[in-house]
Design an enzyme around this catalytic site. Structure first.
Site, PDB file in Angstrom:
ATOM      1  N   CYS A  69       0.935  -1.154  -0.027  1.00 27.67           N
ATOM      2  CA  CYS A  69       0.118  -0.087  -0.114  1.00 27.67           C
ATOM      3  C   CYS A  69       0.840   0.982   0.085  1.00 27.67           C
ATOM      4  O   CYS A  69       2.129   0.927  -0.261  1.00 27.67           O
ATOM      5  CB  CYS A  69      -0.956  -0.015   1.206  1.00 27.67           C
ATOM      6  SG  CYS A  69      -0.512   0.227   2.596  1.00 27.67           S
ATOM      7  N   HIS A 102      13.859 -14.749  11.860  1.00 28.74           N
ATOM      8  CA  HIS A 102      13.337 -14.905  13.441  1.00 28.74           C
ATOM      9  C   HIS A 102      11.810 -15.204  13.400  1.00 28.74           C
ATOM     10  O   HIS A 102      11.468 -15.548  14.103  1.00 28.74           O
ATOM     11  CB  HIS A 102      13.484 -13.663  14.127  1.00 28.74           C
ATOM     12  CG  HIS A 102      15.251 -13.726  14.368  1.00 28.74           C
ATOM     13  ND1 HIS A 102      15.663 -12.422  14.912  1.00 28.74           N
ATOM     14  CD2 HIS A 102      16.154 -14.362  14.118  1.00 28.74           C
ATOM     15  CE1 HIS A 102      16.908 -12.877  15.077  1.00 28.74           C
ATOM     16  NE2 HIS A 102      17.364 -13.954  14.352  1.00 28.74           N
TER      17      HIS A 102
END
Length: 151
Positions: A69, A102
């Site tokens: 966006c 992670h």
């Protein structure tokens, strides 16, 4: 490799440029969301619809998901409302690497109005090529996957 990319109108140009570049590299690209950069489309609507599409294919190793966006913030909020979606809004290669390493981010999100096309492509490739580290991160990922909307 299949790449599915969505955007609202503000991320349309970034979406189409990344799609063009990836197709040139041999990726199979499918676009969703906006049809052009001038007709306003809500990031919320686009994000919700893309979440439904992503949930169908989220565990397929040969399919990757990208969302845009204007800032990347709104659509990432919409996407992260759903179970099993871990959408990371990033603005650098280091953030892209850490998002996958992670957090096992399964949707990459960027601000189409904030990043240049070369940077977007580098961020995508960094994210795509990074493997989830697992280990101590798995309990955290599992906890996140327990919450959110199912559909």
């Amino acid at each position: 490799m299949k790449i599915k990319i969505t955007s609202d109108h503000a991320g349309h140009e970034a979406k189409m440029e990344l799609a063009r570049r990836l197709e040139t590299e041999g990726y199979e690209v499918e676009t969703f969301g906006s049809k052009d950069a001038t007709t306003s489309v809500s990031y919320a609507d686009v994000g919700i619809e893309f979440a439904k599409e992503a949930k169908k294919h989220i565990n397929e190793k040969d399919t990757k998901f990208v969302a845009f966006c204007g800032s990347g913030i709104g659509i990432s909020i919409a996407l992260n409302r759903f179970k099993h979606i871990r959408c990371a809004r990033v603005s650098s290669e280091e953030e892209a690497k850490l998002a996958k390493l992670h957090n096992d981010a399964n949707i990459l999100c960027m601000g189409g109005r904030l990043l240049e096309p070369n940077k977007i492509e580098k961020i995508f490739h960094t994210w795509e090529q990074t493997e989830f580290e697992g280990g101590r991160h798995i309990p955290r990922i599992n906890k996140l996957d327990e919450v959110g909307q199912d559909k």
